[in-house]
Write an enzyme that holds these catalytic residues in place. Structure first.
Site, PDB file in Angstrom:
ATOM      1  N   LEU A  40       0.861  -1.183   0.000  1.00 23.36           N
ATOM      2  CA  LEU A  40       0.000   0.000   0.000  1.00 23.36           C
ATOM      3  C   LEU A  40       0.891   1.226   0.000  1.00 23.36           C
ATOM      4  O   LEU A  40       1.928   1.251   0.676  1.00 23.36           O
ATOM      5  CB  LEU A  40      -0.904   0.019   1.227  1.00 23.36           C
ATOM      6  CG  LEU A  40      -1.892  -1.136   1.382  1.00 23.36           C
ATOM      7  CD1 LEU A  40      -2.615  -1.035   2.714  1.00 23.36           C
ATOM      8  CD2 LEU A  40      -2.894  -1.150   0.241  1.00 23.36           C
ATOM      9  N   GLU A  41       0.507   2.252  -0.713  1.00 23.37           N
ATOM     10  CA  GLU A  41       1.354   3.425  -0.915  1.00 23.37           C
ATOM     11  C   GLU A  41       1.771   4.119   0.377  1.00 23.37           C
ATOM     12  O   GLU A  41       2.749   4.866   0.413  1.00 23.37           O
ATOM     13  CB  GLU A  41       0.626   4.437  -1.813  1.00 23.37           C
ATOM     14  CG  GLU A  41      -0.635   4.987  -1.186  1.00 23.37           C
ATOM     15  CD  GLU A  41      -1.621   5.545  -2.199  1.00 23.37           C
ATOM     16  OE1 GLU A  41      -1.923   6.731  -2.107  1.00 23.37           O
ATOM     17  OE2 GLU A  41      -2.076   4.780  -3.075  1.00 23.37           O
ATOM     18  N   SER A  42       1.035   3.875   1.465  1.00 20.93           N
ATOM     19  CA  SER A  42       1.347   4.491   2.759  1.00 20.93           C
ATOM     20  C   SER A  42       2.641   3.960   3.362  1.00 20.93           C
ATOM     21  O   SER A  42       3.151   4.536   4.327  1.00 20.93           O
ATOM     22  CB  SER A  42       0.194   4.243   3.733  1.00 20.93           C
ATOM     23  OG  SER A  42      -0.050   2.845   3.849  1.00 20.93           O
TER      24      SER A  42
END
Length: 524
Positions: A325-327
């Site tokens: 996930l980009e986080s």
């Protein structure tokens, strides 16, 4: 060193016209106590006003974060990546009450590192051919901003086009951690994501700005493990202690604190619920069939974030792929909805900006993204459509360099109702919004760039699958039970190319039971 812990003084020192950077992700990581204090002072005194707000990811879960300061007159300019869950700020943007620049989330995280080096700006090809490109919109997100200066420009390097994202000096940056010691050292042990705290703090200092932190606990000096310190104390000017954690420092929108999401507790695999069969699950199941063993995968917000991770777990293929996930989340089972950006049982949680290094440089093997509009050239819009001023988030950073892109969307929007029986689909009520249109309102993904770079691109819906070719969109598959003319062609504003070998979508997708139980064939 002496750290100022007096909340009132910290809030009152912020002058009119200041530029402030916020760090957070969705409904997580915001300095809610500080932001509430700024709002309260503004409503009482009319100050501070005309603030410029810089942020990378979205900064709200619809109620917290940037929404506290989304007041007419308090903010005059916003530079960020996403406002999908910030309705008050969306309204200010839509009504031309603020200047608004929308840039890719990953580029904004990297701009922080560039600024930490006191450089004039960030150079990247990310955004070429999209609404970020100054030859199109320059990231200017409403009519008011079109009259303002350009913050992104075209730059030639060895004859090739790049985008130059201009540095934006901060007067303040607000960061959030869990614990601060007497020397100002900050740890993040109870936070669900690390984000870009250090880069943001160093970016502020490079241009003479101040770093204000919000934390839950105070610790004795030299009592923190040095490897746990995320931001060293010499960068921190002031700190606020959140006494009322319930309203000022929630870990997640729906939880004050859960050790699962900070990586301190792992849950049994059989404790995860199976998703009910729905249009979203059908789309996710078909999309998952595009995986290869050991693929590095990115999952975007919306349908992908809500279903792909859970389906991969249900079908027992999660151990064969690497979900990200980009986080900054690696592995685990992603959580969707307003908690997008976290996962149960994550394998690793790394800094936000460093995962974007991988996305930009190597490119994921496959990314799953949503789509609000798709046109005859394969362009996709997720950033501005209808009355929604959402922003691009990390969408452009991830889809542009990815080796393969799979867009996941319902065929129509606005009231679509379907049912499934005996492996077939029925359209009980057609959506009122046609998503397949002649021209998208805004180009968030460039079909032309994808063709130029020979990228594999698919568009997966509950009733049809398309692929992008140099001649346009080709209809490759149709769901069992669907009428080609009535349910597909008549619901599009352009006519796709129909593959001579048009196939029927796998019937396992439309059944209640696990797809593995229908045949010995596996997904990978």
């Amino acid at each position: 060193m002496d750290i100022n812990f007096r909340t009132g003084e910290l809030v009152n020192q912020i002058a009119d016209g200041s530029t402030i950077a916020l760090v957070g992700f969705g409904g997580m990581g915001q300095c809610d106590k500080i932001l509430q204090g700024i709002r309260d002072r503004f409503l009482e005194t009319g100050h501070p006003r005309n603030l410029t707000i810089f942020h990378t990811a979205g900064q709200s879960d619809r109620y917290n974060g940037i929404e506290y300061i989304a007041e007419d007159g308090l903010i005059t300019r916003v530079i960020g990546g996403h406002w999908g869950m910030a309705p008050k700020l969306q309204k200010l943007i839509k009504n031309n009450k603020v200047d608004c620049y929308c840039f890719p989330q990953g580029q904004l995280t990297h701009l922080l590192r560039t600024m930490a080096n006191k450089l004039p700006g960030q150079i990247s090809p990310i955004g070429l051919g999209t609404f970020i490109d100054p030859r199109i919109n320059g990231g200017k997100f409403n009519e008011r901003t079109k009259l303002q200066e350009d913050l992104v420009k075209i730059m030639k390097v060895d004859g090739e086009d790049f985008l130059f994202y201009q540095s934006i000096p901060f007067d303040y940056v607000f960061i959030r951690g869990t614990t601060i010691d007497e020397n100002g050292n900050i740890t993040t042990e109870e936070e669900p994501v690390k984000l870009e705290l250090l880069s943001a703090a160093q970016a502020a200092k490079a241009f003479g700005g101040q770093v204000l932190a919000q934390v839950k606990y105070r610790a004795k000096r030299e009592s923190l493990h040095p490897k746990d310190v995320v931001v060293p104390g010499y960068l921190v000017d002031g700190a606020v202690i959140a006494e009322n954690v319930e309203t000022e420092h929630r870990q997640l929108p729906n939880s004050v604190y859960n050790p699962v999401f900070s990586g301190d507790l792992r849950t049994p695999s059989n404790s995860l619920e199976t998703l009910p069969l729905s249009a979203r699950k059908v789309i996710g199941r078909r999309a998952l069939m595009e995986l290869n063993t050991r693929s590095v995968v990115n999952i975007g917000i919306g349908i992908p974030g809500d279903v792909i991770g859970s389906i991969a777990h249900e079908e027992q293929v999660r151990s064969n792929i690497i979900l990200t996930l980009e986080s900054g989340i690696i592995g685990g089972v992603p959580v969707g909805g307003n908690a997008f950006g976290i996962a149960r049982n994550a394998e690793a949680i790394i800094d936000h900006e460093y995962l974007f290094d991988f996305y930009h440089g190597a490119g994921v093997d496959i990314t799953y993204m949503g789509a609000a509009e798709i046109d005859q050239c394969g362009n996709v819009n997720v950033s501005q459509f209808g009355n929604k001023f959402v922003g691009c988030g990390g969408f452009i950073d991830i889809t542009q360099p990815a080796k393969k892109v799979v867009f996941c969307t319902t065929f129509t929007g606005g009231g679509l109702e379907i049912s499934m029986e005996n492996g077939q689909i029925s359209i009980n009520r057609e959506g009122t919004i046609k998503k397949f249109t002649y021209h998208v309102n805004q180009i968030t993904f460039s079909g032309n760039n994808a063709i130029k770079n020979t990228k594999e691109v698919l568009y997966v819906t509950e009733r049809a699958v398309f692929c992008l070719t140099p001649k346009g969109l080709v209809l490759k598959e149709i769901a069992p039970g669907v009428d080609l003319k009535r349910d597909i062609l008549d619901q599009m504003n352009f006519e796709p190319i129909i593959d001579r070998e048009l196939k029927t979508m796998d019937g396992r997708i439309f059944r209640q039971e696990s797809m593995h139980t229908q045949t010995e064939k596996t997904l990978l």
